[in-house]
Design an enzyme around this catalytic site. Structure first.
Site, PDB file in Angstrom:
ATOM      1  N   HIS A  48      59.378   7.201  29.028  1.00 48.11           N
ATOM      2  CA  HIS A  48      58.942   7.894  30.248  1.00 48.11           C
ATOM      3  C   HIS A  48      60.136   8.593  30.882  1.00 48.11           C
ATOM      4  CE1 HIS A  48      54.844   6.434  30.297  1.00 48.11           C
ATOM      5  NE2 HIS A  48      55.291   5.235  29.997  1.00 48.11           N
ATOM      6  N   PHE A 237      48.164  -6.790  34.502  1.00 52.49           N
ATOM      7  CA  PHE A 237      48.606  -6.743  35.893  1.00 52.49           C
ATOM      8  C   PHE A 237      47.477  -6.210  36.772  1.00 52.49           C
ATOM      9  CE2 PHE A 237      52.249  -7.575  33.652  1.00 52.49           C
ATOM     10  CZ  PHE A 237      52.481  -6.592  32.703  1.00 52.49           C
ATOM     11  N   ASP A 239      46.070  -4.421  39.171  1.00 46.42           N
ATOM     12  CA  ASP A 239      46.380  -3.327  40.115  1.00 46.42           C
ATOM     13  C   ASP A 239      45.085  -2.638  40.511  1.00 46.42           C
ATOM     14  OD1 ASP A 239      46.775  -0.327  38.295  1.00 46.42           O
ATOM     15  OD2 ASP A 239      45.820  -2.146  37.581  1.00 46.42           O
ATOM     16  N   ASP A 336      47.685  -3.462  28.543  1.00 45.79           N
ATOM     17  CA  ASP A 336      47.704  -2.989  29.936  1.00 45.79           C
ATOM     18  C   ASP A 336      48.482  -1.674  30.049  1.00 45.79           C
ATOM     19  OD1 ASP A 336      49.458  -2.756  32.483  1.00 45.79           O
ATOM     20  OD2 ASP A 336      47.748  -3.938  33.126  1.00 45.79           O
ATOM     21  N   ASP A 341      48.684   3.996  31.155  1.00 44.13           N
ATOM     22  CA  ASP A 341      49.169   5.336  30.811  1.00 44.13           C
ATOM     23  C   ASP A 341      47.994   6.264  30.528  1.00 44.13           C
ATOM     24  OD1 ASP A 341      52.207   4.254  29.076  1.00 44.13           O
ATOM     25  OD2 ASP A 341      51.769   4.555  31.195  1.00 44.13           O
TER      26      ASP A 341
HETATM   27  N1  LIG Z   1      48.334  -2.704  35.544  1.00 38.91           N
HETATM   28  C1  LIG Z   1      49.356  -1.883  35.741  1.00 38.91           C
HETATM   29  N2  LIG Z   1      49.618  -1.452  36.990  1.00 38.91           N
HETATM   30  C2  LIG Z   1      50.645  -0.580  37.151  1.00 38.91           C
HETATM   31  C3  LIG Z   1      51.454  -0.134  36.089  1.00 38.91           C
HETATM   32  C4  LIG Z   1      52.391   0.783  36.658  1.00 38.91           C
HETATM   33  C5  LIG Z   1      53.426   1.599  35.968  1.00 38.91           C
HETATM   34  N3  LIG Z   1      53.985   0.947  34.831  1.00 38.91           N
HETATM   35  C6  LIG Z   1      54.685   1.809  33.900  1.00 38.91           C
HETATM   36  C7  LIG Z   1      55.581   1.029  33.037  1.00 38.91           C
HETATM   37  C8  LIG Z   1      55.060   0.871  31.821  1.00 38.91           C
HETATM   38  C9  LIG Z   1      53.744   1.465  31.746  1.00 38.91           C
HETATM   39  O1  LIG Z   1      53.558   2.108  30.500  1.00 38.91           O
HETATM   40  C10 LIG Z   1      53.723   2.441  32.912  1.00 38.91           C
HETATM   41  O2  LIG Z   1      54.233   3.671  32.440  1.00 38.91           O
HETATM   42  C11 LIG Z   1      52.130   0.837  38.030  1.00 38.91           C
HETATM   43  N4  LIG Z   1      51.079   0.025  38.280  1.00 38.91           N
HETATM   44  C12 LIG Z   1      50.288  -0.133  39.494  1.00 38.91           C
HETATM   45  O3  LIG Z   1      49.348   0.966  39.474  1.00 38.91           O
HETATM   46  C13 LIG Z   1      49.102   1.402  40.809  1.00 38.91           C
HETATM   47  C14 LIG Z   1      49.658   2.814  40.949  1.00 38.91           C
HETATM   48  O4  LIG Z   1      48.737   3.715  40.357  1.00 38.91           O
HETATM   49  P1  LIG Z   1      48.894   5.278  40.734  1.00 38.91           P
HETATM   50  O5  LIG Z   1      48.685   5.361  42.261  1.00 38.91           O
HETATM   51  O6  LIG Z   1      47.821   5.969  39.922  1.00 38.91           O
HETATM   52  O7  LIG Z   1      50.305   5.697  40.346  1.00 38.91           O
HETATM   53  C15 LIG Z   1      49.839   0.419  41.709  1.00 38.91           C
HETATM   54  O8  LIG Z   1      49.001  -0.695  41.966  1.00 38.91           O
HETATM   55  C16 LIG Z   1      50.993  -0.017  40.808  1.00 38.91           C
HETATM   56  O9  LIG Z   1      51.515  -1.276  41.202  1.00 38.91           O
HETATM   57  C17 LIG Z   1      51.181  -0.619  34.781  1.00 38.91           C
HETATM   58  O10 LIG Z   1      51.841  -0.299  33.775  1.00 38.91           O
HETATM   59  N5  LIG Z   1      50.122  -1.483  34.674  1.00 38.91           N
END
Ligand SMILES: Nc1nc2c(c(CN[C@H]3C=C[C@H](O)[C@@H]3O)cn2[C@@H]2O[C@H](COP(=O)(O)O)[C@@H](O)[C@H]2O)c(=O)[nH]1
Length: 363
Positions: A48, A237, A239, A336, A341
């Site tokens: 990224h 996770f 989210d 996840d 992504d």
């Molecule tokens: N389940 C889960 N939740 C994640 C991520 C990530 C970013 N991780 C990066 C690292 C490796 C991965 O490949 C991603 O490139 C952020 N979040 C959550 O999302 C929400 C933000 O959303 P939006 O407003 O659309 O940007 C917020 O609750 C944030 O805490 C994830 O990976 N998994």
């Protein structure tokens, strides 16, 4: 109960969110095919643009900062547009604005990843790091005051207990994810704890605690500082973005009442406010932290990914030569990350599926 047990408990009782078991099998095939086609692995993390490339202690500092503040980027009704940050000609939203803010500060020689700075800097210095590229047009990052308070509290703890660097906390865990999470909860408490009461029991999600471990593990490809011998104990996770993807892929179903509420809430926040006073949230719309709707969306999402991982591993075990991925490369973190992504890349296609908007420091 731990996170996995909490998710099973919630999924077994949820009234407004259902795992579509009929769709799970087809979704597992589709996911495995797509992930196998790109040999999706931990290596994606460093690809990224805004993620750090070096695998060293300064990157551990970066990840701790990110996952201390990795929450609640969604835009609420306002007279201005949502928080966006432009860097290198790209405009970022959501999670990526946080990464862009850190990149921008470091380029301005602001030591934004230094806990000593979080303790000693003025409010103005910290606030300026989280401003939009165009302050006349856009809001600042949501919950900025809370974020600054969290930086100061976490900074004081790191300076007092870990010689000012999270890597010293990481080393104490001796390559155990569960032990690291125990140490973090013991020292940082509610800065990372993430639990609720549901069905008369305390259920845990530990979303930022788990993604803190997962980001270090993925960044270092499971080696060196990123080696965790019990990484398979980490779940998806909980989210607000991956649930949207799970609904989009037909893996989760919401009742019509829940879907209507989320849609009403979304359209309320998407309408620009005429005046600042026009932003008073209609409380009946809010899904507050700990509401059964929120707990069931989060718990069923975790459990759905557990079921998907089991199915994908089973398929690979049956015919390993058919896939570029080995069964032991598939875990809830990798699934996840892939789903998140995909959701980020396909925002337009998923726009008809509302996210749940609960203001929270936990996700
Ligand atoms: N389940 C889960 N939740 C994640 C991520 C990530 C970013 N991780 C990066 C690292 C490796 C991965 O490949 C991603 O490139 C952020 N979040 C959550 O999302 C929400 C933000 O959303 P939006 O407003 O659309 O940007 C917020 O609750 C944030 O805490 C994830 O990976 N998994």
């Amino acid at each position: 109960m731990d996170v996995r047990e909490s998710a099973a408990f919630i999924a077994g009782r949820a009234a407004s969110v259902r795992i579509n078991h009929e769709r799970l099998s087809a979704a597992a095939d589709a996911l495995l095919g797509a992930m196998s086609a790109v040999a999706f692995s931990t290596a994606e993390w460093s690809k990224h643009t805004l993620h750090p490339k070096t695998k060293d202690e300064s990157t551990v500092d970066w990840i701790f900062l990110i996952d201390l503040l990795n929450f609640s980027f969604w835009h609420e009704r306002s007279t201005r547009q949502r928080f966006t940050v432009e860097i290198d000609g790209e405009t970022y939203k959501g999670y990526w604005t946080l990464c862009a803010c850190i990149q921008r500060a470091l380029r301005q020689d602001i030591p934004i990843t230094s806990p000593a700075f979080w303790v000693s800097a003025s409010d103005e210095q910290l606030r300026s790091a989280f401003q939009p590229t165009d302050p006349a047009l856009c809001d600042e990052i949501p919950m900025l005051d809370t974020r600054i308070d969290m930086l100061r509290r976490a900074g004081a703890i790191l300076v007092k207990d870990f010689c000012g660097r999270f890597v010293n906390c990481l080393r104490q865990a001796e390559h155990s994810a569960q032990r690291l999470m125990e140490i973090v909860v013991r020292h940082f408490g509610d800065l990372f704890e993430d639990a609720a009461e549901y069905g008369g029991r305390r259920v845990v999600f530990s979303k930022r605690l788990q993604i803190l471990v997962a980001d270090i593990w993925a960044c270092f490809n499971g080696e060196g500082l990123g080696r965790f011998d019990d990484i398979s104990t980490i779940t998806m996770f909980a989210d607000y973005r991956v649930p949207q993807a799970l609904v989009y892929f037909g893996i989760l179903d919401y009742t019509p009442e829940l879907m209507d509420l989320l849609r009403k809430h979304e359209s309320y926040h998407d309408q620009p406010a005429a005046t600042p006073a026009d932003t008073v949230e209609n409380a009946s719309n809010m899904i507050t932290g700990g509401h059964p709707y929120e707990v069931e969306i989060r718990g069923c999402s975790i459990w759905a990914v557990e079921l998907l991982v089991a199915m994908i591993r089973e398929r690979i075990a049956k015919d390993p030569s058919k896939y570029t991925l080995r069964a032991d490369q598939i875990n809830p973190i990798i699934v996840d990350f892939y789903l998140w992504d995909e959701a980020y890349k396909n925002q337009a296609a998923m726009a008809h599926i509302p996210i749940h908007r609960t203001r929270s420091i936990y996700y």
